[in-house]
Design an enzyme around this catalytic site. Structure first.
Site, mmCIF file in Angstrom:
data_model
loop_
_atom_site.group_PDB
_atom_site.id
_atom_site.type_symbol
_atom_site.label_atom_id
_atom_site.label_comp_id
_atom_site.label_asym_id
_atom_site.label_seq_id
_atom_site.Cartn_x
_atom_site.Cartn_y
_atom_site.Cartn_z
ATOM 1 N N GLN A 21 0.827 -1.197 0.000
ATOM 2 C CA GLN A 21 0.000 0.000 0.000
ATOM 3 C C GLN A 21 0.864 1.251 0.000
ATOM 4 O O GLN A 21 0.549 2.244 -0.660
ATOM 5 C CB GLN A 21 -0.927 0.011 1.212
ATOM 6 C CG GLN A 21 -1.831 1.241 1.286
ATOM 7 C CD GLN A 21 -2.827 1.310 0.155
ATOM 8 O OE1 GLN A 21 -3.575 0.368 -0.078
ATOM 9 N NE2 GLN A 21 -2.848 2.433 -0.557
ATOM 10 N N ARG B 119 -2.255 0.935 -6.856
ATOM 11 C CA ARG B 119 -1.899 -0.389 -6.333
ATOM 12 C C ARG B 119 -1.481 -1.295 -7.489
ATOM 13 O O ARG B 119 -0.537 -2.074 -7.383
ATOM 14 C CB ARG B 119 -3.078 -1.018 -5.572
ATOM 15 C CG ARG B 119 -3.419 -0.390 -4.239
ATOM 16 C CD ARG B 119 -2.309 -0.525 -3.209
ATOM 17 N NE ARG B 119 -1.910 -1.895 -2.969
ATOM 18 C CZ ARG B 119 -2.531 -2.725 -2.124
ATOM 19 N NH1 ARG B 119 -3.584 -2.306 -1.422
ATOM 20 N NH2 ARG B 119 -2.088 -3.952 -1.935
#
Length: 305
Positions: free
Chosen positions: A135, A287
Site C-alpha cells: 500500500q 496499487r
C-alpha cells in the site's frame, strides 16, 4: 532470473531502489494507458495466500499478472493446508516448487518471515498486522505523480499506530520526510519501529500535527481482526477524525489519502474523502501499477518496454 529477494517490508529495498521502483511504476502506468503490451512474466505463476479478505490487493495483483502475461492462483484460508494446521515451513517448500512468486496476506508478521525463510521464490507481504508495504508503494507513487518527491516534505498520520503507520514510519526514514503521528494514548505505533526513524514524532492534537502538512493520511479505527474493539475505539478516536478543520490546518496544496475501505463519518468525513484534495482513487488505482513494478523488480533481471 534475478537473485532471490523478498519484499516483506519497505526496508527490503534500499532508498535508491525504492525511488527507482516508484519511477518505474509511473512508466508502467503510462505504458498501460497507451495500450502497449508488455508481458515479461509470460508463463510465470503467482500464488496468492489470503488469510484476510481483500478487494484492492487481490484485484491489483491478479490484474498485474494478467497484464504481464502471467497467471495468478488465489488461495483463501479454506483453500490451503495452512488452514488445517500444516506448518508454514512445509507450505513454503511445496508452493515455492510450483509457483514463481508468492504473496501472503495474513495476521502475524512472523508468518511471512517464516514462509520466506523456506521459500525458493520471492515472497511478497500483501499485508500483516505489522506492515503494509505494498500500500505504501501506491501512496508514494501517487504523491510523486501529483506533487513530486516527498523528500523534505511533511506527512501527517491521523489515527491508530497500525501496520500502515509502521510502513509510513519506514518510508519517512528511507525518503527523508517528516512524519507527525496523531494518535490517542494507548494506540501508539510499535516503539522500536518508531525509534528507528528520527523524523517520525508523535503529536497528540491532529490539528497541530496537520499544520502546514503536505499530505494527510488516515485509516479505519478498527482494522480486520479488531471488530470486537469497535465500540471502545470509536470513543478513543472520536477526536481523531480527518475533517475540514484538520485539512484547513494543512498546506493549501495538501493531499488526503486513505488505503480504503473508508467509513465516512468515522475516521474521515465525506466532505474530505470526496472533496477536491482527496487522492484516494488515484491511490487505489496505483496499487496495480506499483505492484507491477515490484513484480518486475523481483522476477525480471532486465526491464523491457
Amino acid at each position: 532470473m534475478s537473485t532471490l529477494r523478498h519484499f516483506l517490508t519497505l526496508a527490503d529495498l534500499t532508498p535508491a531502489e525504492l525511488r527507482g521502483l516508484l519511477d518505474r511504476a509511473v512508466e508502467l502506468k503510462d505504458l498501460h494507458r497507451r495500450g502497449r503490451h508488455y508481458e515479461p512474466l509470460r508463463g510465470r505463476v503467482l500464488a496468492m495466500i489470503f488469510e484476510k479478505s481483500s478487494t484492492r490487493t487481490r484485484v491489483s495483483f491478479e490484474a498485474a499478472m494478467a497484464h504481464f502475461g502471467g497467471h495468478a492462483i488465489f488461495l483463501s484460508h479454506r483453500d490451503t493446508q495452512l488452514g488445517r494446521g500444516e506448518p508454514v515451513e512445509d507450505s513454503a517448500r511445496v508452493l515455492s516448487g510450483m509457483a514463481d512468486v508468492v504473496t501472503i496476506r495474513t495476521y502475524g508478521h512472523d508468518t511471512v518471515e517464516r514462509f520466506a525463510a523456506y521459500s525458493r521464490v520471492p515472497v511478497i507481504n500483501a499485508l500483516t498486522d505489522l506492515h503494509h508495504p505494498c500500500q505504501l508503494l501506491a501512496d508514494l507513487q501517487t504523491f510523486r505523480e501529483l506533487r513530486g518527491p516527498l523528500q523534505g516534505r511533511t506527512v501527517t498520520w491521523v489515527g491508530d499506530g497500525n501496520n500502515m503507520c509502521h510502513s509510513y514510519i519506514e518510508a519517512s526514514r528511507m525518503l527523508d520526510f517528516d512524519l507527525r503521528i496523531a494518535c490517542p494514548e494507548g494506540y501508539e505505533p510499535d516503539a522500536d519501529i518508531l525509534a528507528s526513524a528520527p523524523r517520525a514524532t508523535i503529536v497528540r492534537d491532529p490539528r497541530e500535527a496537520a499544520s502546514g502538512a503536505d499530505l494527510v493520511v488516515t485509516d479505519v479505527w478498527a482494522s480486520m481482526g479488531q471488530e470486537s474493539e469497535q465500540g471502545d475505539r470509536v470513543g478513543a478516536f472520536a477526536d481523531y477524525q480527518v475533517n475540514s478543520e484538520v485539512m484547513a490546518a494543512a498546506d493549501p496544496q495538501a493531499l488526503f489519502m486513505h488505503c480504503l475501505p473508508a467509513h465516512r463519518g468515522e475516521e474521515v468525513t465525506a466532505e474530505v474523502i470526496d472533496g477536491p484534495r482527496s487522492a484516494v482513487w488515484e491511490e487505489a488505482e496505483n496499487r496495480l501499477h506499483a505492484q507491477k513494478a515490484l513484480l518486475e523488480r523481483l522476477l525480471v533481471s532486465d526491464h523491457e518496454g
